[in-house]
Design an enzyme around this catalytic site. Structure first.
Site, mmCIF file in Angstrom:
data_model
loop_
_atom_site.group_PDB
_atom_site.id
_atom_site.type_symbol
_atom_site.label_atom_id
_atom_site.label_comp_id
_atom_site.label_asym_id
_atom_site.label_seq_id
_atom_site.Cartn_x
_atom_site.Cartn_y
_atom_site.Cartn_z
ATOM 1 N N ASP A 17 0.802 -1.224 0.000
ATOM 2 C CA ASP A 17 0.000 0.000 0.000
ATOM 3 C C ASP A 17 0.836 1.276 0.000
ATOM 4 O OD1 ASP A 17 -2.147 -1.660 0.126
ATOM 5 O OD2 ASP A 17 -2.622 -1.290 2.222
ATOM 6 N N ARG A 58 -5.799 -0.105 2.232
ATOM 7 C CA ARG A 58 -6.627 -0.184 3.438
ATOM 8 C C ARG A 58 -6.858 1.197 4.037
ATOM 9 N NH1 ARG A 58 -7.965 -4.099 7.176
ATOM 10 N NH2 ARG A 58 -6.873 -5.647 5.919
ATOM 11 N N TYR A 96 -5.385 -10.468 -5.112
ATOM 12 C CA TYR A 96 -4.460 -11.579 -4.867
ATOM 13 C C TYR A 96 -3.591 -11.881 -6.076
ATOM 14 C CZ TYR A 96 -6.986 -12.214 -0.541
ATOM 15 O OH TYR A 96 -7.533 -12.001 0.697
ATOM 16 N N MET A 97 -4.043 -11.520 -7.260
ATOM 17 C CA MET A 97 -3.198 -11.655 -8.442
ATOM 18 C C MET A 97 -2.020 -10.693 -8.371
ATOM 19 S SD MET A 97 -6.145 -11.921 -11.351
ATOM 20 C CE MET A 97 -4.952 -12.013 -12.675
#
Length: 565
Positions: free
Chosen positions: A284, A329, A440-441
């Site tokens: 992130d 997030r 997730y890729m």
């Protein structure tokens, strides 16, 4: 940029070893001596000149401990507002440590380097944009090899651990730490801790050799395994002490670095000759101070694939919306940079910039306008955006994962359904919506070329610092230079997108999206404006009122009464 300059041409074959060593051991210039003499070390109760600071033992003897037993920050001050937030050193709490010549002086790979070692006074400013009268500001110690090391090669027993979520580049960092220890410093004993922090006391370890890690950078994930949580300080340090480990390399995000800081404090409390160093890992890019964390460039690049797919889908159907959810997030850097790089995105929603759905100026109105203009639309949303709008967030407000992060609802699915429900209810136009979640890729891919280079610099910088006896620090890029940053600066807060900054303005000019100011804020602003207007109008009316004319007849009567009396 690497901390070791490679500007010097290769020496001729006739160059002798003694001449190389004399160049390698060159003394600081007179200017640097004058600079260092003006710098002072300061703590809560004492100070010493920088001539003493050249000796870590002397400098640290002035440091104090806080009431809770944790070490105090090492602050060095100088003229013109110079401040160095220095990193701890083993000699801070272990006196009379022996030193050894750095093996790099005999390393053929470094024979071409003009100045082998980082100068003792080299620091990197945190802020590079200043005015002519600005103070010099905060600096960090420049990373790189030092002339003296505090470990012999045969003495070192190092371990590497990866914690938290996956991120592109983890295997590259592991590989380069092993290679740097082995080929730069002759260290043969390196241990991999399996499965994150709990691997110190609950799982098997993995011996790491250059041959074993040679090709791991071509794969995603981490060969060591990872996990969230599992941080038991006493058990971890007991394991480090029992195994005889004296260099600990911890790869992870802000939560992991907090754990590393606690481990360092416990190691210091026990008086162990153990270096604890961190390498910042967060996809992130929400770690403060540093320019970026490794894996971020790869994440932005991979996010392009999802955005391109969403754009193709949106263009191929009438009134079609492509919605892509990306990581982020608490910080929307991936969404912001992917949007800027794509130029196909019509709206970017991030945690730092609130938005609303209904009413004038809301998201639904903007979607309708965009579909009427172009017939299709692409929306990028960060996973942490719009959490306050989710009704379910009330239930999840107190729920956390094993790392202590607040559990978030799937804002992408929620927003998809809200958009569908709105246009089905309004019946103004039929829409198609394609939702893509590549999270997730993106996490699982190998790092790209840019991140591979960055991972190499991070790993080598950490190894140089550990061999030089520095501890309790994270290595990171600050204004293009590798630095050593004390743990407390890394974990004190999170790095967020500043929506009043030029970068966010560039995004808005690219997407042409509205600011999505909340209607309540708009109403409050309108009320304040109306009140201000009312006050101004009242003031004008008072100014325009004529001066009161006295009642002449009344005054005449009073005069007559006075005469009669």
């Amino acid at each position: 940029m690497d901390s070791v300059a490679l500007s010097s041409p290769s020496p001729s074959p006739s160059t002798s070893t003694s001449s190389l060593k004399s160049r390698f051991l060159q003394k600081p210039s007179q200017n640097s001596k004058q600079l260092s003499s003006s710098v002072s070390f300061s703590s809560s109760s004492s100070s010493c000149s920088c001539s003493d600071f050249r000796s870590p033992t002397k400098a640290i003897s002035m440091a104090t401990a806080s009431n809770n037993g944790n070490s105090q920050p090492k602050i060095v001050t100088g003229s013109a507002g110079y401040v160095l937030e220095d990193v701890p050193h083993l000699s801070d709490y272990i006196p009379d440590l022996p030193t050894y010549p750095n093996p790099l002086q005999d390393n053929p790979a470094y024979s071409v380097v003009k100045q082998y070692f980082v100068h003792v006074d080299d620091t990197v400013p945190q802020k590079v944009v200043v005015h002519k009268d600005s103070p010099r500001g905060t600096h960090f110690r420049r990373a790189g090899p030092r002339q003296k090391v505090y470990f012999e090669s045969d003495e070192v027993y190092a371990c590497i651990v990866t914690c938290g979520g996956l991120c592109p580049g983890l295997n590259t960092v592991i590989r380069e730490i092993v290679y740097s220890l082995y080929y730069m410093y002759g260290v043969k004993r390196v241990l991999g801790i399996d499965g994150g922090y709990r691997g110190f006391y609950a799982k098997n370890t993995i011996p790491l050799t250059p041959k074993g890690v040679n090709d791991i950078h071509k794969r995603g994930g981490t060969v060591l395994g990872t996990s969230r949580g599992g941080h038991d300080t006493s058990k971890i340090v007991d394991s480090i002490q029992d195994r005889g480990i004296n260099q600990v390399y911890i790869i992870g995000g802000d939560g992991t670095q907090k754990g590393a800081s606690v481990i360092y404090e416990e190691v210091r409390r026990r008086g162990l000759k153990v270096v604890v160093t961190g390498i910042p890992k967060t996809i992130d890019n929400d770690i403060p101070v540093i320019d970026r964390s490794f894996g971020f460039d790869t994440a932005v690049e991979e996010a392009q694939r999802a955005i391109n797919a969403a754009h193709v889908e949106a263009e191929s159907s009438e009134n079609c919306i492509g919605l892509v959810k990306l990581m982020g997030r608490y910080s929307g850097f991936i969404a912001m940079y992917a949007t800027l790089a794509s130029r196909d995105v019509d709206c970017c929603l991030i945690p730092e910039s609130p938005f609303y759905l209904e009413g004038h100026g809301g998201l639904f109105e903007y979607i309708e306008t965009r579909l009427k203009e172009n017939g299709h639309m692409v929306i990028v949303i960060a996973e942490g955006a719009g959490q306050d709008l989710l009704a379910e967030s009330i239930r999840s407000a107190t729920q956390q994962d094993a790392s202590g992060n607040k559990l978030l609802q799937d804002v992408g699915l929620w927003l998809s359904q809200k958009i569908k429900d709105h246009f089905a209810k309004e019946k103004k136009m039929p829409i198609n919506l394609k939702y893509i979640d590549p999270t997730y890729m993106i996490r699982a891919v190998p790092s790209n070329a840019s991140d591979n280079v960055y991972c190499t610099l991070l790993a080598q910088s950490c190894v140089h610092g550990a061999m030089a006896g520095y501890t309790g620090y994270t290595s990171g890029l600050v204004n293009g230079r590798q630095t050593y940053i004390p743990f407390y600066r890394i974990i004190e807060k999170q790095h967020h997108v500043v929506i009043t900054d030029r970068m966010w303005a560039r995004l808005l000019s690219s997407t042409h999206q509205p600011s999505f100011m909340n209607p309540k804020d708009v109403i409050e602003d309108e009320k304040e404006e109306e009140l201000l207007t009312q006050i101004v109008n009242e003031d004008k009316k008072e100014e325009e009122l004529p001066t009161k004319i006295p009642d002449i007849s009344t005054e005449d009567n009073l005069v007559k009464k006075e005469i009669a009396a």
